[in-house]
Motif scaffolding. Structure first.
Motif, PDB file in Angstrom:
ATOM      1  N   TYR A 180       0.855  -1.195   0.000  1.00 40.85           N
ATOM      2  CA  TYR A 180       0.000   0.000   0.000  1.00 40.85           C
ATOM      3  C   TYR A 180       0.887   1.239   0.000  1.00 40.85           C
ATOM      4  O   TYR A 180       1.744   1.402   0.865  1.00 40.85           O
ATOM      5  CB  TYR A 180      -0.889  -0.020   1.243  1.00 40.85           C
ATOM      6  CG  TYR A 180      -2.079   0.912   1.187  1.00 40.85           C
ATOM      7  CD1 TYR A 180      -3.302   0.465   0.705  1.00 40.85           C
ATOM      8  CD2 TYR A 180      -1.982   2.223   1.636  1.00 40.85           C
ATOM      9  CE1 TYR A 180      -4.405   1.313   0.671  1.00 40.85           C
ATOM     10  CE2 TYR A 180      -3.067   3.081   1.609  1.00 40.85           C
ATOM     11  CZ  TYR A 180      -4.286   2.619   1.127  1.00 40.85           C
ATOM     12  OH  TYR A 180      -5.380   3.447   1.089  1.00 40.85           O
ATOM     13  N   ASP A 181       0.711   2.118  -0.998  1.00 37.11           N
ATOM     14  CA  ASP A 181       1.559   3.311  -1.153  1.00 37.11           C
ATOM     15  C   ASP A 181       0.682   4.542  -1.323  1.00 37.11           C
ATOM     16  O   ASP A 181      -0.086   4.642  -2.276  1.00 37.11           O
ATOM     17  CB  ASP A 181       2.481   3.135  -2.361  1.00 37.11           C
ATOM     18  CG  ASP A 181       3.310   4.384  -2.640  1.00 37.11           C
ATOM     19  OD1 ASP A 181       3.506   5.182  -1.704  1.00 37.11           O
ATOM     20  OD2 ASP A 181       3.749   4.550  -3.796  1.00 37.11           O
ATOM     21  N   ARG A 182       0.811   5.479  -0.392  1.00 30.42           N
ATOM     22  CA  ARG A 182       0.031   6.718  -0.479  1.00 30.42           C
ATOM     23  C   ARG A 182       0.928   7.935  -0.646  1.00 30.42           C
ATOM     24  O   ARG A 182       0.448   9.079  -0.660  1.00 30.42           O
ATOM     25  CB  ARG A 182      -0.826   6.884   0.787  1.00 30.42           C
ATOM     26  CG  ARG A 182       0.006   7.036   2.023  1.00 30.42           C
ATOM     27  CD  ARG A 182      -0.749   6.768   3.287  1.00 30.42           C
ATOM     28  NE  ARG A 182      -1.979   7.524   3.439  1.00 30.42           N
ATOM     29  CZ  ARG A 182      -2.673   7.601   4.585  1.00 30.42           C
ATOM     30  NH1 ARG A 182      -2.214   6.957   5.637  1.00 30.42           N
ATOM     31  NH2 ARG A 182      -3.776   8.283   4.653  1.00 30.42           N
ATOM     32  N   THR A 183       2.258   7.723  -0.780  1.00 28.19           N
ATOM     33  CA  THR A 183       3.202   8.852  -0.777  1.00 28.19           C
ATOM     34  C   THR A 183       3.894   9.086  -2.115  1.00 28.19           C
ATOM     35  O   THR A 183       4.654  10.047  -2.256  1.00 28.19           O
ATOM     36  CB  THR A 183       4.291   8.629   0.292  1.00 28.19           C
ATOM     37  OG1 THR A 183       5.029   7.443  -0.016  1.00 28.19           O
ATOM     38  CG2 THR A 183       3.669   8.496   1.672  1.00 28.19           C
ATOM     39  N   SER A 184       3.654   8.252  -3.111  1.00 24.03           N
ATOM     40  CA  SER A 184       4.321   8.418  -4.391  1.00 24.03           C
ATOM     41  C   SER A 184       3.985   9.771  -5.010  1.00 24.03           C
ATOM     42  O   SER A 184       2.830  10.222  -4.965  1.00 24.03           O
ATOM     43  CB  SER A 184       3.912   7.300  -5.351  1.00 24.03           C
ATOM     44  OG  SER A 184       4.433   7.538  -6.642  1.00 24.03           O
ATOM     45  N   ILE A 185       5.008  10.418  -5.598  1.00 23.98           N
ATOM     46  CA  ILE A 185       4.778  11.744  -6.188  1.00 23.98           C
ATOM     47  C   ILE A 185       3.903  11.668  -7.443  1.00 23.98           C
ATOM     48  O   ILE A 185       3.407  12.682  -7.933  1.00 23.98           O
ATOM     49  CB  ILE A 185       6.112  12.443  -6.523  1.00 23.98           C
ATOM     50  CG1 ILE A 185       6.940  11.600  -7.507  1.00 23.98           C
ATOM     51  CG2 ILE A 185       6.904  12.716  -5.258  1.00 23.98           C
ATOM     52  CD1 ILE A 185       8.209  12.289  -7.982  1.00 23.98           C
ATOM     53  N   ASP A 186       3.752  10.437  -7.985  1.00 28.06           N
ATOM     54  CA  ASP A 186       2.894  10.276  -9.164  1.00 28.06           C
ATOM     55  C   ASP A 186       1.411  10.257  -8.807  1.00 28.06           C
ATOM     56  O   ASP A 186       0.562  10.308  -9.692  1.00 28.06           O
ATOM     57  CB  ASP A 186       3.259   8.977  -9.892  1.00 28.06           C
ATOM     58  CG  ASP A 186       4.662   9.016 -10.455  1.00 28.06           C
ATOM     59  OD1 ASP A 186       5.115  10.104 -10.829  1.00 28.06           O
ATOM     60  OD2 ASP A 186       5.311   7.951 -10.513  1.00 28.06           O
ATOM     61  N   LEU A 187       1.102  10.174  -7.520  1.00 28.07           N
ATOM     62  CA  LEU A 187      -0.286  10.073  -7.087  1.00 28.07           C
ATOM     63  C   LEU A 187      -0.923  11.450  -6.881  1.00 28.07           C
ATOM     64  O   LEU A 187      -0.255  12.400  -6.455  1.00 28.07           O
ATOM     65  CB  LEU A 187      -0.376   9.296  -5.773  1.00 28.07           C
ATOM     66  CG  LEU A 187      -0.148   7.790  -5.831  1.00 28.07           C
ATOM     67  CD1 LEU A 187       0.037   7.229  -4.424  1.00 28.07           C
ATOM     68  CD2 LEU A 187      -1.312   7.102  -6.532  1.00 28.07           C
ATOM     69  N   GLU A 188      -2.200  11.523  -7.178  1.00 28.90           N
ATOM     70  CA  GLU A 188      -2.975  12.708  -6.809  1.00 28.90           C
ATOM     71  C   GLU A 188      -3.196  12.676  -5.296  1.00 28.90           C
ATOM     72  O   GLU A 188      -3.246  11.612  -4.683  1.00 28.90           O
ATOM     73  CB  GLU A 188      -4.327  12.711  -7.531  1.00 28.90           C
ATOM     74  CG  GLU A 188      -4.240  12.756  -9.039  1.00 28.90           C
ATOM     75  CD  GLU A 188      -3.767  14.105  -9.554  1.00 28.90           C
ATOM     76  OE1 GLU A 188      -3.880  15.097  -8.808  1.00 28.90           O
ATOM     77  OE2 GLU A 188      -3.251  14.157 -10.695  1.00 28.90           O
TER      78      GLU A 188
END
Length: 403
Positions: A359-367
């Protein structure tokens, strides 16, 4: 001199030491290929490969001549273990020079027999040059893995065992690296059963011998890259090429994916573990590289089984992906309570077993407000995977597949 007499003499020397490995009918492979296929399981040989035969015959001949000095060899692993075992058997010193990329299982296998190991060079040929120099400086006898009559005679004993079990064989399929195995086996086969076709198979990632066979002259290459490390030879031996041009009827190559598929096939369908070099003959059969009359009796040599566990794990993983038995997804969902549960409910509904999840919520590609879920699934084939895709789309999930 390499001839039937020298091979028969070699068999007298090695028969009390080497295993007479199984020569077994392969029903599934026979059905798939249309031939009557038999596997010569040199992967079950002592030290795990056919190389023991040639190394033992060479060192036995030195002992018979009164030479009990040390020996040195260069090898990617299997010849090394054969030399180390043989030297220990006769109580003489052995030093083995191995490429730096040699799998750990082969390095440890050599050390277990008491030999000294030197890691040098990026491929066999660089290790070879260093080993020759080492032998000259230390007055050790160099035991070549293929450019030696006694070594090739020892390898030819594989053919003697096959022919004793099946005199009316139509073809032998043999892996080719430096060419020692196919040289010895082809000389024995042509003497005892001239009608039997000799088919050589090498890796497309180590193309020197195949190019030389086609051009009928030695051609060297600048590099090799193949998972079949036992046949990863950069330069062509003029000595073995001469035997190959004389005795080999067909010469083909197989690619890396084909070799990997053959390793997995043998493990899953035949319950046999082989290394890359040991799988090239089966790879040729599985991928239609061999053209013989239907029903032909074909012997395939499984030359060795000393595969690195890490490589085996990678082959299995990729094989499961290619056969639609595993699926990797990157799913983007709204980062709020219940979103992950909604995803897992869909996967549960379609019977997809989750074997790994992140589970990844910190990627810079994410809104902001989104999260990526990476998930690995056990699946039941192409149709099942298509069902998973459809259900995710219906559930409103954006996703990408990882390959």
């Amino acid at each position: 001199m390499l001839d039937l007499k020298s091979i028969q003499k070699a068999y007298e020397r090695v028969s009390d030491v080497v295993h007479r490995t199984p020569f077994s009918y392969a029903p599934i492979l026979s059905q798939m290929s249309g031939y009557e296929v038999y596997l010569k399981k040199e992967n079950l040989q002592r030290t795990g490969a056919f190389k023991l035969r040639g190394a033992f015959n060479k060192i036995a001949s030195l002992i018979e001549a009164g030479d009990r000095g040390g020996v040195v060899a260069s090898s990617a692993g299997n010849h090394a273990q054969g030399v180390a075992f043989s030297a220990k058997h006769f109580g003489i010193e052995a030093t083995i020079v191995m490429p730096e990329s040699t799998p750990l299982t082969k390095v440890m296998g050599v050390k277990e027999f008491g030999a000294n190991v030197i890691l040098h060079g990026s491929n066999y040929d660089e290790a070879y040059a260093y080993a020759v120099k080492f032998g000259e400086e230390n007055n050790y006898t160099f035991v070549h893995p293929f450019e030696d009559d006694e070594v090739m005679s020892g390898q030819g004993t594989v053919a003697l065992e096959i022919i004793e079990e099946m005199k009316d064989l139509d073809a032998m399929v043999i892996c080719v690296g430096g060419g020692g195995l196919i040289s010895g086996m082809s000389v024995a086969s042509k003497a005892l059963n001239p009608k039997c076709k000799i088919i050589g198979i090498s890796s497309a990632g180590a193309p020197a011998m195949k190019q030389s066979y086609d051009a009928k002259t030695p051609i060297d290459t600048t590099s090799v890259r193949t998972i079949a490390d036992g046949i990863a030879v950069r330069d062509t031996s003029p000595i073995t090429l001469e035997y190959i041009l004389k005795n080999v009827d067909v010469f083909e190559t197989v690619g890396e994916d084909e070799i990997a598929a053959a390793i997995l096939f043998l493990l899953e369908k035949q319950k046999v573990l082989v290394e890359g070099a040991g799988a090239v003959g089966v790879a040729a059969l599985l991928h239609g590289k061999i053209d013989l009359p239907k029903g032909s009796k074909v012997a395939v040599v499984l030359s060795g089984g000393n595969i690195d566990v890490t490589m085996l794990s990678l082959i299995i993983e990729k094989g499961l992906m290619k056969s639609a038995r595993k699926m990797k997804l990157l799913v983007t969902l709204v980062d709020k309570p219940g979103a992950l549960q909604a995803l897992t409910e869909i996967l549960t509904k379609v019977g997809a077993n989750i074997v790994q999840i992140g589970y990844d919520r910190t990627s810079i590609d994410l809104e902001f407000g989104d999260a990526n879920v990476s998930v690995s699934l056990e699946t039941k084939g192409v149709e099942h995977q298509e069902q998973i895709r459809e259900q995710l789309k219906e559930g409103g999930f954006a996703f990408k597949e990882e390959h």
